[in-house]
Motif scaffolding. Structure first.
Motif, PDB file in Angstrom:
ATOM      1  N   MET B 180       0.569  -1.074   0.169  1.00  0.00           N
ATOM      2  CA  MET B 180      -0.108  -0.213   0.207  1.00  0.00           C
ATOM      3  C   MET B 180       0.944   1.387   0.213  1.00  0.00           C
ATOM      4  SD  MET B 180      -2.706   2.293   0.950  1.00  0.00           S
ATOM      5  CE  MET B 180      -3.585   0.347   1.664  1.00  0.00           C
ATOM      6  N   MET B 181       0.288   2.466  -1.350  1.00  0.00           N
ATOM      7  CA  MET B 181       1.290   3.626  -0.695  1.00  0.00           C
ATOM      8  C   MET B 181       0.298   4.833  -0.477  1.00  0.00           C
ATOM      9  SD  MET B 181       2.277   4.613  -4.799  1.00  0.00           S
ATOM     10  CE  MET B 181       1.125   3.234  -5.658  1.00  0.00           C
ATOM     11  N   ALA B 182       1.145   5.359   0.621  1.00  0.00           N
ATOM     12  CA  ALA B 182       0.395   6.463   1.296  1.00  0.00           C
ATOM     13  C   ALA B 182       1.078   8.226   0.249  1.00  0.00           C
ATOM     14  CB  ALA B 182       0.371   6.933   2.558  1.00  0.00           C
ATOM     15  N   LEU B 183       0.007   8.184  -0.663  1.00  0.00           N
ATOM     16  CA  LEU B 183       0.854   9.306  -1.202  1.00  0.00           C
ATOM     17  C   LEU B 183       0.991  10.696  -0.791  1.00  0.00           C
ATOM     18  CD1 LEU B 183      -0.918   9.256  -4.462  1.00  0.00           C
ATOM     19  CD2 LEU B 183       1.547   8.104  -4.104  1.00  0.00           C
ATOM     20  N   PRO B 184       2.043  11.219  -0.263  1.00  0.00           N
ATOM     21  CA  PRO B 184       2.011  12.690   0.876  1.00  0.00           C
ATOM     22  C   PRO B 184       2.115  13.913  -0.320  1.00  0.00           C
ATOM     23  CG  PRO B 184       4.296  11.768  -0.033  1.00  0.00           C
ATOM     24  CD  PRO B 184       3.570  10.836  -0.469  1.00  0.00           C
ATOM     25  N   MET B 185       1.561  14.028  -1.706  1.00  0.00           N
ATOM     26  CA  MET B 185       1.149  15.207  -2.130  1.00  0.00           C
ATOM     27  C   MET B 185      -0.260  14.335  -2.815  1.00  0.00           C
ATOM     28  SD  MET B 185       2.603  12.108  -3.874  1.00  0.00           S
ATOM     29  CE  MET B 185       4.627  11.991  -4.186  1.00  0.00           C
ATOM     30  N   CYS B 186      -0.594  15.674  -3.348  1.00  0.00           N
ATOM     31  CA  CYS B 186      -2.021  16.425  -3.610  1.00  0.00           C
ATOM     32  C   CYS B 186      -2.144  16.652  -4.935  1.00  0.00           C
ATOM     33  CB  CYS B 186      -2.506  17.670  -2.965  1.00  0.00           C
ATOM     34  SG  CYS B 186      -1.562  19.146  -4.248  1.00  0.00           S
ATOM     35  N   ARG B 187      -3.093  16.134  -4.850  1.00  0.00           N
ATOM     36  CA  ARG B 187      -3.006  15.914  -6.958  1.00  0.00           C
ATOM     37  C   ARG B 187      -2.630  17.104  -8.404  1.00  0.00           C
ATOM     38  NH1 ARG B 187      -4.642  11.251  -4.924  1.00  0.00           N
ATOM     39  NH2 ARG B 187      -6.347  10.628  -5.363  1.00  0.00           N
ATOM     40  N   ARG B 188      -2.012  18.098  -7.710  1.00  0.00           N
ATOM     41  CA  ARG B 188      -1.534  19.304  -8.680  1.00  0.00           C
ATOM     42  C   ARG B 188       0.157  19.182  -8.035  1.00  0.00           C
ATOM     43  NH1 ARG B 188      -3.042  24.089 -10.067  1.00  0.00           N
ATOM     44  NH2 ARG B 188      -5.458  24.622  -8.969  1.00  0.00           N
ATOM     45  N   ASP B 189       0.075  18.699  -7.446  1.00  0.00           N
ATOM     46  CA  ASP B 189       1.296  18.029  -7.066  1.00  0.00           C
ATOM     47  C   ASP B 189       1.829  17.704  -8.072  1.00  0.00           C
ATOM     48  OD1 ASP B 189       2.035  20.052  -5.361  1.00  0.00           O
ATOM     49  OD2 ASP B 189       2.150  18.415  -3.402  1.00  0.00           O
ATOM     50  N   ILE B 190       1.189  16.276  -8.386  1.00  0.00           N
ATOM     51  CA  ILE B 190       1.767  14.794  -9.011  1.00  0.00           C
ATOM     52  C   ILE B 190       1.498  15.789 -10.907  1.00  0.00           C
ATOM     53  CG2 ILE B 190       0.326  12.879  -9.909  1.00  0.00           C
ATOM     54  CD1 ILE B 190      -0.416  12.524  -7.502  1.00  0.00           C
ATOM     55  N   GLY B 191       0.529  16.704 -10.660  1.00  0.00           N
ATOM     56  CA  GLY B 191      -0.226  17.200 -12.538  1.00  0.00           C
ATOM     57  C   GLY B 191       1.394  17.958 -12.269  1.00  0.00           C
ATOM     58  N   ASP B 192       1.995  18.739 -11.298  1.00  0.00           N
ATOM     59  CA  ASP B 192       3.051  19.538 -11.479  1.00  0.00           C
ATOM     60  C   ASP B 192       4.584  19.005 -11.584  1.00  0.00           C
ATOM     61  OD1 ASP B 192       1.363  21.776 -12.000  1.00  0.00           O
ATOM     62  OD2 ASP B 192       1.892  22.369 -10.279  1.00  0.00           O
ATOM     63  N   TYR B 193       3.878  17.363 -11.441  1.00  0.00           N
ATOM     64  CA  TYR B 193       5.670  16.725 -11.400  1.00  0.00           C
ATOM     65  C   TYR B 193       5.527  15.707 -13.240  1.00  0.00           C
ATOM     66  CZ  TYR B 193       8.370  12.435 -11.058  1.00  0.00           C
ATOM     67  OH  TYR B 193       9.280  11.789 -10.768  1.00  0.00           O
ATOM     68  N   LEU B 194       4.426  15.532 -13.545  1.00  0.00           N
ATOM     69  CA  LEU B 194       3.891  14.966 -14.647  1.00  0.00           C
ATOM     70  C   LEU B 194       3.318  15.853 -16.010  1.00  0.00           C
ATOM     71  CD1 LEU B 194       2.226  11.843 -13.768  1.00  0.00           C
ATOM     72  CD2 LEU B 194       3.645  12.282 -13.895  1.00  0.00           C
ATOM     73  N   GLY B 195       3.795  17.345 -15.814  1.00  0.00           N
ATOM     74  CA  GLY B 195       3.486  17.858 -17.121  1.00  0.00           C
ATOM     75  C   GLY B 195       1.919  18.051 -17.144  1.00  0.00           C
ATOM     76  N   LEU B 196       0.617  17.481 -16.401  1.00  0.00           N
ATOM     77  CA  LEU B 196      -0.575  17.171 -16.287  1.00  0.00           C
ATOM     78  C   LEU B 196      -1.279  18.596 -15.906  1.00  0.00           C
ATOM     79  CD1 LEU B 196      -0.690  13.627 -16.576  1.00  0.00           C
ATOM     80  CD2 LEU B 196      -1.069  14.648 -18.582  1.00  0.00           C
ATOM     81  N   THR B 197      -3.005  18.577 -15.716  1.00  0.00           N
ATOM     82  CA  THR B 197      -3.550  19.419 -15.351  1.00  0.00           C
ATOM     83  C   THR B 197      -4.387  18.356 -14.041  1.00  0.00           C
ATOM     84  OG1 THR B 197      -5.211  19.598 -16.344  1.00  0.00           O
ATOM     85  CG2 THR B 197      -3.718  20.895 -16.557  1.00  0.00           C
ATOM     86  N   LEU B 198      -4.398  19.342 -12.503  1.00  0.00           N
ATOM     87  CA  LEU B 198      -5.156  18.163 -11.453  1.00  0.00           C
ATOM     88  C   LEU B 198      -6.215  17.369 -11.693  1.00  0.00           C
ATOM     89  CD1 LEU B 198      -7.624  19.222  -9.645  1.00  0.00           C
ATOM     90  CD2 LEU B 198      -5.688  21.312  -9.338  1.00  0.00           C
ATOM     91  N   GLU B 199      -6.682  18.168 -12.770  1.00  0.00           N
ATOM     92  CA  GLU B 199      -7.877  17.178 -13.689  1.00  0.00           C
ATOM     93  C   GLU B 199      -7.458  15.991 -14.504  1.00  0.00           C
ATOM     94  OE1 GLU B 199      -7.613  20.193 -13.818  1.00  0.00           O
ATOM     95  OE2 GLU B 199      -9.380  21.584 -13.389  1.00  0.00           O
ATOM     96  N   THR B 200      -6.602  16.231 -15.455  1.00  0.00           N
ATOM     97  CA  THR B 200      -6.445  14.862 -16.094  1.00  0.00           C
ATOM     98  C   THR B 200      -6.279  14.453 -15.256  1.00  0.00           C
ATOM     99  OG1 THR B 200      -5.917  16.285 -17.613  1.00  0.00           O
ATOM    100  CG2 THR B 200      -4.755  14.191 -17.841  1.00  0.00           C
TER     101      THR B 200
END
Lengths: 235, 235
Positions: B180-200
């Motif tokens: 199980m993984m407990a992500l520390p970051m929010c969707r916006r952080d993930i988006g900014d890491y992946l070059g996407l929007t948080l909605e995508t």
DNA sequence: CGTCCATTTGAGGTGGATCAACCCTAGTGG
DNA sequence: CCACTAGGGTTGATCCACCTCAAATGGACG
């Protein structure tokens, strides 16, 4: 590197050669000289034809290279052929430097290219006794990392026009002579470097041409007429 | 770093501390230990609150850090606020290591985070006399470069679903405990890491959930149920 | 139990990709 | 020296993956 034996090959003690001209288009701190001014280090000259592979992705990293003349692309491929060029290597640049056992990217000559190369093992040996050399190797890898970090920002967040503007300023800085740059790479290479298609690159260049921001003399001979405007586009 | 003086601060000789547990969620080669097992090197513990800045872009690189607990994002900004996160730093990771004078990216705590830090100057001093340490610093920078090269391929050439799949596999590898993984970051952080929007990002995760490839227990608690499928998506 | 932020979901728009001609020019051979 | 050709480059028309804008839902925490 098997075909190396079938081609012209010139070997010499590096300290009789380094320090002389290495034919960069502009003054460049000679990174190879700084790491290789040591007895026992042997540099070899070698040439590649247009589109010839220098090494493949995940191949053992046997040599470290410096471009003498020509140009090289370093890239990764996805299984279906999509390609990301991570860097272009121009005269004076060192590439293929890895502390690990294998190359992380493949490398190909973009045009007819000659390189100087040394064995990674001998470089490592020297680095093991000379902290100055070790420091220099670290600094070179860190320079590549800096470029990669800038490029991640470009690939992740810049628009097509911003990417092309950034590219033009980078190439202007690295290879312009007398205010004119002669690009060695085709539109597809530029697209694969910028995360765009070749058509989008072409359209952006046409737009900049129409606005008078750059001039062409042949598709690959470009003069920047308004660097400030490009810097603004570059965001 | 001014506010450091206002917070809890614990200093100790590093060789009395390093080698003990540093609380990574999984076995990790202790990179800090390898570089810091030397008399005279002093490590300091320090804590940051959620969203607190650790250092800014282009700020002098005074310290090198290791995450003890929590999580950190390293990022660059464009003038209009677009952000590209270059890396997430998790327990055990070293960050802020630069051979140059300044930090190339900014760093912030994603959640409450504690770090161990040493002065860059003292690390450089040790590296100047000990080739093993110099080699290790080079290898750490090369590791970051490797990650950046992989990430350029992702940002330049992968689809949204491929990016999210790659992200999930990376986080699974780095922070999963008991599958199980407990992500520390929010969707916006993930988006900014992946070059996407948080909605995508959210839509891609929902799609994977609908297909049974992953399970949620809260938006940030994720179980991978079909890693092979993710590896295929990852191209 | 209410508030606030994170996340999800929906509807519609758009920047860049794709597909398709066409053009230019450097190199080739007659 | 020039016609021919092939590969690179440009331009146009259309498409679609992802973004933007908007609203509803959910979960953590006081």
């Amino acid at each position: 590197m098997a075909q190396m034996l079938t081609q012209t090959l010139k070997t010499e003690a590096i300290n009789t050669q380094i320090g002389g001209k290495i034919a960069p288009a502009r003054p460049v701190s000679d990174q190879f000289g700084a790491i290789a001014g040591h007895a026992g280090l042997v540099a070899t000259e070698f040439s590649y034809r247009k589109d010839e592979e220098i090494y493949g992705e995940d191949e053992p990293a046997e040599y470290v290279y410096q471009v003498v003349s020509g140009a090289v692309r370093s890239y990764k491929l996805l299984s279906d052929g999509r390609r990301q060029i991570g860097a272009f290597h121009l005269p004076g640049d060192v590439f293929g430097l890895e502390p690990g056992q294998t190359h992380r990217l493949a490398a190909e000559a973009i045009i007819a290219t000659s390189v100087r190369l040394v064995e990674r093992a001998s470089l490592e040996r020297v680095a093991g006794t000379d902290v100055q050399v070790a420091r220099k190797l670290w600094a070179m890898t860190a320079g590549e990392l800096r470029h990669a970090e800038d490029h991640m920002l470009l690939l992740g967040r810049k628009t097509a026009m911003e990417r092309v503007a950034t590219f033009l300023l980078e190439m202007d800085r690295r290879l312009a002579v007398a205010n004119m740059m002669a690009l060695p790479m085709c539109r597809r290479d530029i697209g694969d470097y910028l995360g765009l298609t070749l058509e989008t690159v072409s359209r952006a260049l046409s737009q900049l041409h129409a606005k008078g921001i750059l001039g062409f003399s042949g598709a690959r001979q470009i003069v920047l007429r308004n660097r400030q405007h490009l810097h603004n586009l570059d965001a």
